[in-house]
Design a protein around this motif. Structure first.
Motif, PDB file in Angstrom:
ATOM      1  N   GLY A  30       0.809  -1.218   0.000  1.00 36.68           N
ATOM      2  CA  GLY A  30       0.000   0.000   0.000  1.00 36.68           C
ATOM      3  C   GLY A  30       0.841   1.267   0.000  1.00 36.68           C
ATOM      4  N   ASP A  31       0.149   2.399  -0.084  1.00 38.41           N
ATOM      5  CA  ASP A  31       0.821   3.701  -0.161  1.00 38.41           C
ATOM      6  C   ASP A  31       1.679   3.989   1.067  1.00 38.41           C
ATOM      7  OD1 ASP A  31      -0.421   4.108  -2.585  1.00 38.41           O
ATOM      8  OD2 ASP A  31      -1.840   5.604  -1.841  1.00 38.41           O
ATOM      9  N   GLU A  32       1.146   3.734   2.242  1.00 41.38           N
ATOM     10  CA  GLU A  32       1.866   4.044   3.476  1.00 41.38           C
ATOM     11  C   GLU A  32       3.143   3.204   3.600  1.00 41.38           C
ATOM     12  OE1 GLU A  32       1.067   4.051   8.265  1.00 41.38           O
ATOM     13  OE2 GLU A  32      -0.641   4.373   6.931  1.00 41.38           O
ATOM     14  N   ASN A  92       1.062  -4.124  -5.559  1.00 34.83           N
ATOM     15  CA  ASN A  92       1.211  -3.710  -4.176  1.00 34.83           C
ATOM     16  C   ASN A  92       0.129  -2.748  -3.697  1.00 34.83           C
ATOM     17  OD1 ASN A  92       3.518  -4.593  -2.383  1.00 34.83           O
ATOM     18  ND2 ASN A  92       4.533  -4.438  -4.355  1.00 34.83           N
ATOM     19  N   ARG A  93      -0.934  -2.602  -4.452  1.00 35.37           N
ATOM     20  CA  ARG A  93      -2.051  -1.722  -4.061  1.00 35.37           C
ATOM     21  C   ARG A  93      -1.597  -0.272  -3.871  1.00 35.37           C
ATOM     22  NH1 ARG A  93      -4.966  -5.872   0.133  1.00 35.37           N
ATOM     23  NH2 ARG A  93      -5.419  -7.441  -1.433  1.00 35.37           N
ATOM     24  N   LEU A  94      -0.735   0.179  -4.760  1.00 33.07           N
ATOM     25  CA  LEU A  94      -0.228   1.546  -4.690  1.00 33.07           C
ATOM     26  C   LEU A  94      -1.156   2.491  -5.432  1.00 33.07           C
ATOM     27  CD1 LEU A  94       3.553   0.878  -5.406  1.00 33.07           C
ATOM     28  CD2 LEU A  94       2.343   0.860  -3.205  1.00 33.07           C
ATOM     29  N   GLY A  95      -1.232   3.741  -4.968  1.00 30.69           N
ATOM     30  CA  GLY A  95      -2.082   4.745  -5.587  1.00 30.69           C
ATOM     31  C   GLY A  95      -1.377   6.085  -5.693  1.00 30.69           C
ATOM     32  N   GLN A  96      -2.180   7.159  -5.668  1.00 30.93           N
ATOM     33  CA  GLN A  96      -1.670   8.524  -5.829  1.00 30.93           C
ATOM     34  C   GLN A  96      -0.605   8.871  -4.783  1.00 30.93           C
ATOM     35  OE1 GLN A  96      -2.351  10.783  -8.236  1.00 30.93           O
ATOM     36  NE2 GLN A  96      -1.089  12.360  -7.311  1.00 30.93           N
ATOM     37  N   ALA A  97      -0.828   8.502  -3.536  1.00 33.94           N
ATOM     38  CA  ALA A  97       0.141   8.833  -2.480  1.00 33.94           C
ATOM     39  C   ALA A  97       1.483   8.139  -2.723  1.00 33.94           C
ATOM     40  CB  ALA A  97      -0.410   8.463  -1.106  1.00 33.94           C
TER      41      ALA A  97
END
Length: 158
Positions: free
Chosen positions: A17-19, A43-48
C-alpha cells in the motif's frame, strides 16, 4: 560519491500500500541508500505512492534505472508527477554502471488507472521537454520516453 546503492530491490506482490511504500522510501533515504532497480508491482499503490516516488526521485542520491509499478491503482496524475520530477533532474537519462552508457528510465506502468496510455505518453514528453530545456541541446534531444512497443523493436536509443 559517498553513498551506498541497492542494485535491485524487489517487493513485488506484497500489498504494502501507499503508506508502506512511502515508509520504505523514507527509510532508504534516511540511510543514504540509492536504488537502481525498484520493483513494487502488485502492491495496491495509488496517488500517495506516486507522490512518495516523486519525492524520492527528487531527493535520492542516485538516479533510478528501472521502476516496475504495474498492476497497482496509480492514476494518470500520479504518473505525471513522477515524469515532472524526473525532468527536473539532470542525471536522467542515467548512466548505467554495467554499460557506462546513458539509457532512459525503464518505467512499467501497465494495469493502473490509466485509460489512455497515448495521452499519458504525450503529456509525459511535454513535461520532460519543458523541464529539461535549459539551453542544453544534448539534454533536450535525449530520448526521455520510450514506449514499450518501441523498445521491443529496438527503436529506443538514448
Amino acid at each position: 560519491n559517498g553513498h551506498a546503492v541497492a542494485a535491485f530491490v524487489d517487493f513485488s506482490d506484497n500489498a504494502v500500500g501507499d503508506e508502506g511504500f512511502s515508509l520504505f522510501l523514507r527509510t532508504f533515504y534516511k540511510m543514504g541508500i540509492g536504488i537502481e532497480v525498484l520493483k513494487f508491482h502488485k502492491n495496491r499503490l495509488g496517488q500517495a505512492a506516486a507522490a512518495a516516488l516523486a519525492q524520492w526521485i527528487k531527493a535520492s542520491p542516485t538516479a533510478l534505472w528501472e521502476v516496475h509499478l504495474s498492476h497497482n491503482f496509480v492514476p494518470v496524475d500520479g504518473f505525471l508527477l513522477v515524469f515532472e520530477t524526473l525532468g527536473s533532474r539532470t542525471d536522467y537519462p542515467a548512466e548505467r554502471r554495467d554499460t557506462q552508457r546513458k539509457a532512459p528510465l525503464w518505467l512499467r506502468v501497465e494495469y493502473n488507472l490509466v485509460e489512455n496510455p497515448t495521452v499519458l505518453l504525450e503529456t509525459a514528453r511535454k513535461f520532460l521537454r519543458r523541464s529539461r530545456w535549459h539551453g542544453n541541446a544534448q539534454l533536450s534531444d535525449a530520448q526521455l520516453v520510450c514506449p514499450v512497443w518501441t523498445w521491443e523493436t529496438g527503436g529506443c536509443k538514448s
